[in-house]
Design an enzyme around this catalytic site. Structure first.
Site, PDB file in Angstrom:
ATOM      1  N   HIS A   1      -1.333 -40.015-115.774  1.00 32.20           N
ATOM      2  CA  HIS A   1      -1.080 -41.422-115.447  1.00 32.20           C
ATOM      3  C   HIS A   1       0.398 -41.739-115.730  1.00 32.20           C
ATOM      4  O   HIS A   1       0.982 -41.191-116.667  1.00 32.20           O
ATOM      5  CB  HIS A   1      -1.998 -42.315-116.282  1.00 32.20           C
TER       6      HIS A   1
ATOM      7  N   GLU B   1      -0.369 -44.044-107.386  1.00 35.52           N
ATOM      8  CA  GLU B   1      -0.085 -45.292-108.086  1.00 35.52           C
ATOM      9  C   GLU B   1       1.417 -45.524-108.164  1.00 35.52           C
ATOM     10  O   GLU B   1       2.091 -44.980-109.050  1.00 35.52           O
ATOM     11  CB  GLU B   1      -0.659 -45.242-109.506  1.00 35.52           C
TER      12      GLU B   1
ATOM     13  N   LYS C   1      -7.489 -48.306-120.019  1.00 35.85           N
ATOM     14  CA  LYS C   1      -6.283 -48.139-120.850  1.00 35.85           C
ATOM     15  C   LYS C   1      -6.642 -48.373-122.324  1.00 35.85           C
ATOM     16  O   LYS C   1      -7.752 -48.062-122.728  1.00 35.85           O
ATOM     17  CB  LYS C   1      -5.165 -49.060-120.348  1.00 35.85           C
TER      18      LYS C   1
ATOM     19  N   ASN D   1      -9.791 -47.936-115.043  1.00 34.39           N
ATOM     20  CA  ASN D   1      -8.975 -47.362-116.106  1.00 34.39           C
ATOM     21  C   ASN D   1      -8.755 -48.459-117.146  1.00 34.39           C
ATOM     22  O   ASN D   1      -7.936 -49.342-116.951  1.00 34.39           O
ATOM     23  CB  ASN D   1      -7.639 -46.883-115.509  1.00 34.39           C
TER      24      ASN D   1
ATOM     25  N   GLU E   1       1.796 -44.094-117.157  1.00 31.99           N
ATOM     26  CA  GLU E   1       2.084 -44.548-118.527  1.00 31.99           C
ATOM     27  C   GLU E   1       2.169 -43.355-119.482  1.00 31.99           C
ATOM     28  O   GLU E   1       2.937 -43.367-120.447  1.00 31.99           O
ATOM     29  CB  GLU E   1       1.015 -45.564-118.974  1.00 31.99           C
TER      30      GLU E   1
ATOM     31  N   GLY F   1       0.197 -53.056-113.047  1.00 27.32           N
ATOM     32  CA  GLY F   1       0.215 -54.132-114.032  1.00 27.32           C
ATOM     33  C   GLY F   1       1.242 -55.218-113.740  1.00 27.32           C
ATOM     34  O   GLY F   1       1.520 -56.060-114.582  1.00 27.32           O
TER      35      GLY F   1
ATOM     36  N   SER G   1      -2.273 -52.921-109.337  1.00 28.21           N
ATOM     37  CA  SER G   1      -2.618 -54.329-109.071  1.00 28.21           C
ATOM     38  C   SER G   1      -3.652 -54.479-107.958  1.00 28.21           C
ATOM     39  O   SER G   1      -3.592 -55.423-107.170  1.00 28.21           O
ATOM     40  CB  SER G   1      -1.358 -55.144-108.767  1.00 28.21           C
TER      41      SER G   1
HETATM   42  P1  PGA Z   1      -3.416 -52.130-112.709  1.00 22.07           P
HETATM   43  O1  PGA Z   1      -3.382 -50.640-113.282  1.00 22.07           O
HETATM   44  O2  PGA Z   1      -4.605 -52.231-111.815  1.00 22.07           O
HETATM   45  O3  PGA Z   1      -3.537 -53.002-113.919  1.00 22.07           O
HETATM   46  O4  PGA Z   1      -2.136 -52.348-111.963  1.00 22.07           O
HETATM   47  C1  PGA Z   1      -3.723 -49.554-112.473  1.00 22.07           C
HETATM   48  C2  PGA Z   1      -3.545 -48.270-113.243  1.00 22.07           C
HETATM   49  O5  PGA Z   1      -2.555 -48.151-113.988  1.00 22.07           O
HETATM   50  O6  PGA Z   1      -4.372 -47.351-113.144  1.00 22.07           O
END
Ligand code: PGA
Length: 255
Positions: A95, A167, A11, A9, A97, A173, A213
């Site tokens: 997601h 998630e 982003k 992903n 976010e 993140g 992460s």
């Molecule tokens: P990350 O993001 O691996 O940077 O923690 C995962 C995601 O939001 O899909």
């Protein structure tokens, strides 16, 4: 029996030119890793270039969002048909976010998931609790509502095409990964829920990705859990080496 699926992903990262560069680094290295499904999810503006660059490779393409209407006065939105036309097979839906910053709810997730399936896209439906919810002991309750409402009205045949990504919001993140045991507990809970809502067979075939992460260093212990079937990778998917590290481990564990 369930093939691992490792999806990047990206982003809001990478221009078309940067996408081509990353894809060109991935394609030859992924060519021999056939035991795992590899997917990249660039931003909308890089989809066509990424699609061209992965042609004749074993890398799949996904978008990070879509809208449920076919066309019309929806400024800034992108339809399922547009994603298909840009070369997508997958689409990430709901997601955290999007839920946190762009007002997505379980109801919008549901409309998008229904539309994605009707259009022939494979939805990666994201669920996950916040730190506050985990600390208040309502993780399962939150996940239950996200799954039940997010998948409302989706029939058994359609459900076979759905991928769920668990998630935990506190792990995204942040560098803080859920422990394999924490992740497995929720994955097993989701699979149990799908068994109740659908059937043993559909639950057994459902792929549930972990996200938050995830990196090469913690991939093996996560994928070794019985109900973790892959990863949705943010930060570590932005560089060829770190993404390949995860894919190689998934491929090795499938041997
Ligand atoms: P990350 O993001 O691996 O940077 O923690 C995962 C995601 O939001 O899909």
């Amino acid at each position: 029996m369930r093939k691992y699926i490792i999806a990047g992903n990206w982003k809001m990262n990478k221009t078309g030119a940067e996408a081509i560069q990353l894809v060109n680094a991935l394609v030859p290295k992924v060519a021999s890793l056939k035991k795992v499904d590899v997917v990249i999810c660039p931003p909308f503006t890089a989809l066509s270039q990424a699609s061209e660059a992965i042609k004749n490779s074993n890398i799949g393409l996904g978008a990070q969002n879509m809208y449920w209407e076919d066309s019309g006065a929806f400024t800034g939105e992108v339809s399922a048909a547009m994603l298909l036309n840009a070369g997508c097979q997958y689409v990430i839906i709901g997601h955290s976010e999007r839920r946190q910053f762009f007002g997505e709810t379980n109801q919008t997730v549901n409309k998008k998931t229904q539309k994605a399936l009707a259009a022939g896209l494979l939805p990666i439906v994201c669920v996950g609790e916040t730190l506050q919810e985990r600390q208040s002991g309502v993780t399962e309750k939150v996940i239950n509502v996200q799954v039940v409402e997010g998948l409302a009205g989706i029939n058994s045949e359609e459900m076979k095409k759905v991928i769920i990504a668990y998630e935990p919001v506190w792990a995204i993140g942040t560098g803080v990964t859920a422990t394999p045991e924490q992740a497995e507990a929720v994955h097993a809970f989701i699979r149990g829920l799908i068994e109740k809502l659908y059937s043993k067979n559909i639950a057994a075939g459902l792929r549930i990705q972990y996200g938050g992460s995830m990196k090469a260093e913690n991939t093996e212990e996560l994928l070794n859990q019985p109900d973790i079937d892959g990863g949705l990778i943010g930060g570590a998917s932005l560089k060829a080496d770190s993404f390949l590290g995860i894919i190689e481990i998934a491929n090795k564990l499938s041997a």
